[in-house]
Design a protein around this motif. Structure first.
Motif: not given
Length: 83
Positions: A15-16, A39-41, A48-50, A58-59
């Motif tokens: 998780r974030r 940065m996600a915006t 990332m995945q949801y 993911h690591v």
């Protein structure tokens, strides 16, 4: 904040809120949760995945993103400027 073990194979996605501890422990990169959210915006952050509305990182993607941000090894500051 809970510290994430860098070798925890049971958690392939984080998780974030767990990402900053992972990046600091494994790569020495300090980053705030708020910076990851920004940065996600606007872009530029790790992939990332949801899962529903929850972003998961993911690591392997975090490791790749961290390696892209780091420069090659140099022996002096002049090497950094010339590269």
């Amino acid at each position: 904040m809970k510290l994430i073990s860098t070798g925890d194979a049971s958690r392939p996605r984080l998780r974030r809120v767990d990402v900053p501890a992972y990046l600091a422990a494994k790569h020495g990169i300090d980053i705030a949760v708020s910076t990851l959210a920004k940065m996600a915006t606007v872009g530029g952050g790790p992939p990332m995945q949801y899962s529903g509305r929850i972003p998961l990182y993911h690591v392997q993607d975090l490791d790749g993103w961290a390696n892209e941000r780091l420069s090659k090894s140099v022996r002096s500051t002049s090497e950094r400027r010339s590269g």
